[in-house]
Design an enzyme around this catalytic site. Sequence first.
Site, mmCIF file in Angstrom:
data_model
loop_
_atom_site.group_PDB
_atom_site.id
_atom_site.type_symbol
_atom_site.label_atom_id
_atom_site.label_comp_id
_atom_site.label_asym_id
_atom_site.label_seq_id
_atom_site.Cartn_x
_atom_site.Cartn_y
_atom_site.Cartn_z
ATOM 1 N N LEU A 95 0.566 -1.538 -0.187
ATOM 2 C CA LEU A 95 -0.022 0.095 -0.066
ATOM 3 C C LEU A 95 0.832 0.968 0.169
ATOM 4 C CD1 LEU A 95 -2.791 -1.479 2.268
ATOM 5 C CD2 LEU A 95 -2.610 -1.306 -0.305
ATOM 6 N N CYS A 96 2.522 0.652 -0.201
ATOM 7 C CA CYS A 96 2.825 2.657 -0.191
ATOM 8 C C CYS A 96 2.828 3.107 -1.727
ATOM 9 C CB CYS A 96 4.327 2.081 -0.282
ATOM 10 S SG CYS A 96 5.036 2.405 0.677
ATOM 11 N N HIS A 97 3.107 4.454 -1.811
ATOM 12 C CA HIS A 97 2.914 5.270 -2.971
ATOM 13 C C HIS A 97 4.109 5.055 -3.431
ATOM 14 C CE1 HIS A 97 -0.669 6.146 -0.425
ATOM 15 N NE2 HIS A 97 -0.995 6.996 -2.027
ATOM 16 N N GLU A 151 10.709 3.744 2.663
ATOM 17 C CA GLU A 151 11.708 4.365 2.386
ATOM 18 C C GLU A 151 13.258 3.967 2.894
ATOM 19 O OE1 GLU A 151 8.363 5.253 -0.187
ATOM 20 O OE2 GLU A 151 8.750 5.733 1.537
ATOM 21 N N ASP A 208 23.637 -11.519 3.545
ATOM 22 C CA ASP A 208 24.240 -12.303 2.479
ATOM 23 C C ASP A 208 25.518 -12.145 2.374
ATOM 24 O OD1 ASP A 208 23.591 -13.385 0.460
ATOM 25 O OD2 ASP A 208 24.299 -11.755 -1.248
#
Length: 171
Positions: free
Chosen positions: A81-83, A120, A134
Amino acid sequence: MTKDSSPTQLTHFDQQGQAHMVDVAAKQDTHRTAIACGVIRMKAETLAIITEGTAKKGDVLGIARIAAIMAAKRTSDLIPLCHPLALTRVHVDFSITTETNTIQCQAQVETVGKTGVEMEALTAVQVGLLTIYDMCKAVDRGMVMSDIRVLEKHGGKSGDWVSLIDQQDHN
């Protein structure tokens, strides 16, 4: 959603309880900034490999920085639901603390727009730390990521916010 929503109201749900993307059309464009951070803890030997630049996969922190920046730019692809936002700046720093065998990632993200950039900044931090994991997991699968949080945000209708937890830590 009502125009006068309190900070405790969940804005990503409509009156029927259905998830939806918040309508930001009526909001004013403002300069918005968010700073987030997080930590990865590891064995002393792993930290030495990173700081000495002897990791087999290359420059761990350089690659983690690029991954964090890329993640900030792709946040709306990951969080449903992030713009999608046109970011104007993403700055990522890593600081090493040898006494605790930790690396802190801090990301500052900026835009001029109708909605904030906290997600973000958080995404940048988490992906930066995941990239360190990683790249070093062959020598240390026990690394622990923690304390991922927003430190501060600026801009928008709600104005400035600074984490009280971090203010107490610095006093």
